[in-house]
Write a protein that holds these residues in place. Sequence first.
Motif, PDB file in Angstrom:
ATOM      1  N   PRO A 107       0.832  -1.200   0.000  1.00  0.00           N
ATOM      2  CA  PRO A 107       0.000   0.000   0.000  1.00  0.00           C
ATOM      3  C   PRO A 107       0.873   1.259   0.000  1.00  0.00           C
ATOM      4  CG  PRO A 107      -0.084  -1.100   2.135  1.00  0.00           C
ATOM      5  CD  PRO A 107       0.719  -1.980   1.244  1.00  0.00           C
ATOM      6  N   ALA A 108       0.470   2.256  -0.784  1.00  0.00           N
ATOM      7  CA  ALA A 108       1.189   3.535  -0.844  1.00  0.00           C
ATOM      8  C   ALA A 108       0.140   4.641  -0.845  1.00  0.00           C
ATOM      9  CB  ALA A 108       2.050   3.607  -2.096  1.00  0.00           C
ATOM     10  N   MET A 109       0.116   5.401   0.231  1.00  0.00           N
ATOM     11  CA  MET A 109      -0.951   6.388   0.453  1.00  0.00           C
ATOM     12  C   MET A 109      -0.401   7.791   0.472  1.00  0.00           C
ATOM     13  SD  MET A 109      -3.331   5.819   3.706  1.00  0.00           S
ATOM     14  CE  MET A 109      -2.982   4.209   4.324  1.00  0.00           C
ATOM     15  N   ASP A 110      -1.078   8.721  -0.175  1.00  0.00           N
ATOM     16  CA  ASP A 110      -0.694  10.137  -0.052  1.00  0.00           C
ATOM     17  C   ASP A 110      -1.491  10.790   1.070  1.00  0.00           C
ATOM     18  OD1 ASP A 110       0.851   9.657  -2.316  1.00  0.00           O
ATOM     19  OD2 ASP A 110       0.471  11.662  -3.110  1.00  0.00           O
ATOM     20  N   ILE A 111      -0.835  11.710   1.749  1.00  0.00           N
ATOM     21  CA  ILE A 111      -1.469  12.434   2.859  1.00  0.00           C
ATOM     22  C   ILE A 111      -1.514  13.904   2.493  1.00  0.00           C
ATOM     23  CG2 ILE A 111      -1.201  13.084   5.292  1.00  0.00           C
ATOM     24  CD1 ILE A 111      -0.064  10.362   5.830  1.00  0.00           C
ATOM     25  N   ARG A 112      -2.714  14.475   2.474  1.00  0.00           N
ATOM     26  CA  ARG A 112      -2.884  15.862   2.026  1.00  0.00           C
ATOM     27  C   ARG A 112      -3.173  16.754   3.225  1.00  0.00           C
ATOM     28  NH1 ARG A 112      -4.993  16.901  -3.214  1.00  0.00           N
ATOM     29  NH2 ARG A 112      -4.993  18.964  -2.304  1.00  0.00           N
ATOM     30  N   MET A 113      -2.221  16.883   4.116  1.00  0.00           N
ATOM     31  CA  MET A 113      -2.442  17.688   5.316  1.00  0.00           C
ATOM     32  C   MET A 113      -1.430  18.818   5.425  1.00  0.00           C
ATOM     33  SD  MET A 113      -5.000  15.953   6.021  1.00  0.00           S
ATOM     34  CE  MET A 113      -5.584  16.894   7.396  1.00  0.00           C
ATOM     35  N   GLN A 114      -0.793  19.158   4.292  1.00  0.00           N
ATOM     36  CA  GLN A 114       0.091  20.320   4.200  1.00  0.00           C
ATOM     37  C   GLN A 114       1.176  20.318   5.301  1.00  0.00           C
ATOM     38  OE1 GLN A 114      -2.942  19.836   2.335  1.00  0.00           O
ATOM     39  NE2 GLN A 114      -3.785  20.927   4.071  1.00  0.00           N
ATOM     40  N   CYS A 115       1.284  21.412   6.039  1.00  0.00           N
ATOM     41  CA  CYS A 115       2.396  21.526   7.007  1.00  0.00           C
ATOM     42  C   CYS A 115       2.331  20.466   8.104  1.00  0.00           C
ATOM     43  CB  CYS A 115       2.397  22.910   7.651  1.00  0.00           C
ATOM     44  SG  CYS A 115       2.476  24.210   6.439  1.00  0.00           S
ATOM     45  N   GLU A 195      -7.859  30.350   4.142  1.00  0.00           N
ATOM     46  CA  GLU A 195      -6.876  31.332   4.628  1.00  0.00           C
ATOM     47  C   GLU A 195      -5.448  31.008   4.165  1.00  0.00           C
ATOM     48  OE1 GLU A 195      -7.785  34.028   5.808  1.00  0.00           O
ATOM     49  OE2 GLU A 195      -9.544  33.794   7.076  1.00  0.00           O
ATOM     50  N   LEU A 196      -5.227  29.745   3.837  1.00  0.00           N
ATOM     51  CA  LEU A 196      -3.922  29.335   3.297  1.00  0.00           C
ATOM     52  C   LEU A 196      -4.232  28.233   2.304  1.00  0.00           C
ATOM     53  CD1 LEU A 196      -0.882  29.223   3.140  1.00  0.00           C
ATOM     54  CD2 LEU A 196      -0.793  28.164   5.370  1.00  0.00           C
ATOM     55  N   SER A 197      -4.296  28.614   1.021  1.00  0.00           N
ATOM     56  CA  SER A 197      -4.874  27.677   0.052  1.00  0.00           C
ATOM     57  C   SER A 197      -4.368  27.943  -1.362  1.00  0.00           C
ATOM     58  CB  SER A 197      -6.400  27.821   0.074  1.00  0.00           C
ATOM     59  OG  SER A 197      -6.748  29.158  -0.237  1.00  0.00           O
ATOM     60  N   LEU A 198      -4.564  26.939  -2.187  1.00  0.00           N
ATOM     61  CA  LEU A 198      -4.351  27.071  -3.634  1.00  0.00           C
ATOM     62  C   LEU A 198      -5.650  26.587  -4.272  1.00  0.00           C
ATOM     63  CD1 LEU A 198      -2.589  27.615  -6.096  1.00  0.00           C
ATOM     64  CD2 LEU A 198      -1.650  25.340  -5.862  1.00  0.00           C
ATOM     65  N   ILE A 199      -6.438  27.514  -4.793  1.00  0.00           N
ATOM     66  CA  ILE A 199      -7.809  27.199  -5.210  1.00  0.00           C
ATOM     67  C   ILE A 199      -7.872  26.577  -6.611  1.00  0.00           C
ATOM     68  CG2 ILE A 199     -10.087  28.216  -5.635  1.00  0.00           C
ATOM     69  CD1 ILE A 199      -9.283  28.265  -2.680  1.00  0.00           C
ATOM     70  N   GLY A 200      -7.006  27.015  -7.487  1.00  0.00           N
ATOM     71  CA  GLY A 200      -7.075  26.447  -8.841  1.00  0.00           C
ATOM     72  C   GLY A 200      -5.688  26.267  -9.398  1.00  0.00           C
ATOM     73  N   PRO A 201      -5.477  25.367 -10.325  1.00  0.00           N
ATOM     74  CA  PRO A 201      -6.475  24.501 -10.937  1.00  0.00           C
ATOM     75  C   PRO A 201      -7.005  23.449  -9.947  1.00  0.00           C
ATOM     76  CG  PRO A 201      -4.321  24.282 -12.017  1.00  0.00           C
ATOM     77  CD  PRO A 201      -4.150  25.179 -10.860  1.00  0.00           C
ATOM     78  N   SER A 202      -8.275  23.145 -10.116  1.00  0.00           N
ATOM     79  CA  SER A 202      -8.921  22.158  -9.255  1.00  0.00           C
ATOM     80  C   SER A 202     -10.257  21.821  -9.901  1.00  0.00           C
ATOM     81  CB  SER A 202      -9.160  22.749  -7.862  1.00  0.00           C
ATOM     82  OG  SER A 202     -10.153  23.762  -7.946  1.00  0.00           O
ATOM     83  N   THR A 203     -11.047  21.017  -9.236  1.00  0.00           N
ATOM     84  CA  THR A 203     -12.369  20.716  -9.796  1.00  0.00           C
ATOM     85  C   THR A 203     -13.278  21.944  -9.711  1.00  0.00           C
ATOM     86  OG1 THR A 203     -13.124  19.933  -7.658  1.00  0.00           O
ATOM     87  CG2 THR A 203     -12.249  18.268  -9.154  1.00  0.00           C
ATOM     88  N   GLN A 204     -12.870  22.937  -8.914  1.00  0.00           N
ATOM     89  CA  GLN A 204     -13.641  24.192  -8.851  1.00  0.00           C
ATOM     90  C   GLN A 204     -13.115  25.214  -9.862  1.00  0.00           C
ATOM     91  OE1 GLN A 204     -16.276  23.795  -6.786  1.00  0.00           O
ATOM     92  NE2 GLN A 204     -15.207  21.829  -6.624  1.00  0.00           N
ATOM     93  N   ARG A 205     -11.902  24.964 -10.363  1.00  0.00           N
ATOM     94  CA  ARG A 205     -11.265  25.881 -11.326  1.00  0.00           C
ATOM     95  C   ARG A 205     -10.477  25.033 -12.300  1.00  0.00           C
ATOM     96  NH1 ARG A 205     -11.916  30.156 -12.840  1.00  0.00           N
ATOM     97  NH2 ARG A 205      -9.954  31.250 -12.605  1.00  0.00           N
ATOM     98  N   VAL A 318       9.703  15.841  20.968  1.00  0.00           N
ATOM     99  CA  VAL A 318       8.353  16.311  20.639  1.00  0.00           C
ATOM    100  C   VAL A 318       8.383  16.922  19.242  1.00  0.00           C
ATOM    101  CG1 VAL A 318       6.506  17.915  21.271  1.00  0.00           C
ATOM    102  CG2 VAL A 318       7.850  16.812  23.070  1.00  0.00           C
ATOM    103  N   LEU A 319       7.460  16.483  18.375  1.00  0.00           N
ATOM    104  CA  LEU A 319       7.276  17.092  17.055  1.00  0.00           C
ATOM    105  C   LEU A 319       5.945  17.823  17.080  1.00  0.00           C
ATOM    106  CD1 LEU A 319       8.084  13.945  14.825  1.00  0.00           C
ATOM    107  CD2 LEU A 319       9.690  15.531  15.915  1.00  0.00           C
ATOM    108  N   ALA A 320       5.879  18.988  16.441  1.00  0.00           N
ATOM    109  CA  ALA A 320       4.607  19.724  16.422  1.00  0.00           C
ATOM    110  C   ALA A 320       4.504  20.537  15.144  1.00  0.00           C
ATOM    111  CB  ALA A 320       4.517  20.650  17.633  1.00  0.00           C
ATOM    112  N   ALA A 321       3.265  20.662  14.643  1.00  0.00           N
ATOM    113  CA  ALA A 321       3.078  21.388  13.379  1.00  0.00           C
ATOM    114  C   ALA A 321       1.736  22.098  13.355  1.00  0.00           C
ATOM    115  CB  ALA A 321       3.157  20.417  12.200  1.00  0.00           C
ATOM    116  N   PHE A 322       1.681  23.125  12.518  1.00  0.00           N
ATOM    117  CA  PHE A 322       0.431  23.836  12.246  1.00  0.00           C
ATOM    118  C   PHE A 322       0.498  24.330  10.810  1.00  0.00           C
ATOM    119  CE2 PHE A 322      -2.027  27.633  11.561  1.00  0.00           C
ATOM    120  CZ  PHE A 322      -3.239  27.320  12.153  1.00  0.00           C
ATOM    121  N   GLY A 323      -0.643  24.297  10.120  1.00  0.00           N
ATOM    122  CA  GLY A 323      -0.638  24.848   8.766  1.00  0.00           C
ATOM    123  C   GLY A 323      -1.982  24.805   8.090  1.00  0.00           C
ATOM    124  N   SER A 324      -1.913  24.884   6.769  1.00  0.00           N
ATOM    125  CA  SER A 324      -3.116  24.991   5.935  1.00  0.00           C
ATOM    126  C   SER A 324      -4.135  23.918   6.280  1.00  0.00           C
ATOM    127  CB  SER A 324      -2.693  24.876   4.470  1.00  0.00           C
ATOM    128  OG  SER A 324      -3.768  24.476   3.679  1.00  0.00           O
TER     129      SER A 324
END
Length: 335
Positions: A107-115, A195-205, A318-324
Amino acid sequence: MYNSRIIGMGKYLPDNVVTNDDLAKLMDTSDEWITERTGIKERRHIIKGSEDTPATMGHKAALMALERAGLEPKDIDLILFATLSPDYYFPGSGVLVQKLLGIPACPAMDIRMQCSGFIYGISTADQFIKTGMYKNVLVIGAENHSGGLDFTTRGRGVSVIFGDGAGAAVLTREEDTARGVLSTHLYSEGEHAEELSLIGPSTQRWVPEIMAENDPEDISYYPYMNGQTVFKHAVVRFSEVINEGLQKNGWEAADIDLLVPHQANLRISQFVQKKFRLNDDQVYNNIMRYGNTTAASIPIALTEAWEEGKVKEGDKVVLAAFGSGFTWGSALMVW
Ligand code: UT7
């Protein structure tokens, strides 16, 4: 019951170093502004036409992590690939790394959670290992930001911050439950998605739509960041989620041997350091050299900390993150 434990770390950075002065030749910015607001002095950018992509960089980081773990690609039971800049719209970059590693089927999975992608990856790996379903999991974070940033003055609030690179970790089953990953804490708050995004190209653009409009003012295909809002949420969420981890494990801030925060902005890391009254030896930062590499930032930083002897057996990390998303999270482990 098992724990999972990191047994190998790796990184890959493109050779091309871009200094703040280099950027000042392209846009109205300065070394002084960037250094003062972010702490960044230079970052790496992929040279267009080179073989570097998120998957190829992730592959190189993975090979280093595997070698240090003393494992072969065939030993990997699951690949988790965190990125916001995948090679293709689909399929994900995880399967491309699988191909490059020569693993015929896993199995090979992509994770779309940015930072926060790498922390989500560690947590996912940890769950699969704890249940006994998988033994060895490869977690990669890799980004190609430079290919899609606006390097004119219009885009300076975003483009000076981000850099390219990859990091990887190999986690394995640990029978001593006092070692390895002790807890992970994950959150999202979709209310702030734009607030932190890339809107297009996408299914909306869709691309044909953008091209048909041919609107020179349309910059929806560049990342947008409301920097001040992100900053304000980041300092609160970083603190909350680190605190949650400390409480869960009965640790005091003073017990932390090393905090590796997502390298978003040196000012954010310094705020967190001050809040928890940590000394300089307890916090690892390398944003000065690489900028913000999003999902790759924690594994690159953790790799370098380990290479410099700042993470030793038995250390509380300790690892910690915040983002889009917004998304945020923490992972607490005994090395
Ligand atoms: O990875 C996780 C997500 N990202 C973050 O955590 C980033 C969080 N936010 C930040 O780090 C900061 O908000 C930034 C570093 C992005 C920006 O710093 P700031 O202090 O919030 O600056 P600002 O956006 O309020 O802009 C201040 C001024 C503006 O000019 P005016 O309106 O005061 O005349 C901007 O146009 O600085 C200007 N500016 C720049 N000037 C020179 C914005 N970018 C630049 C630049 N060079 N690169």
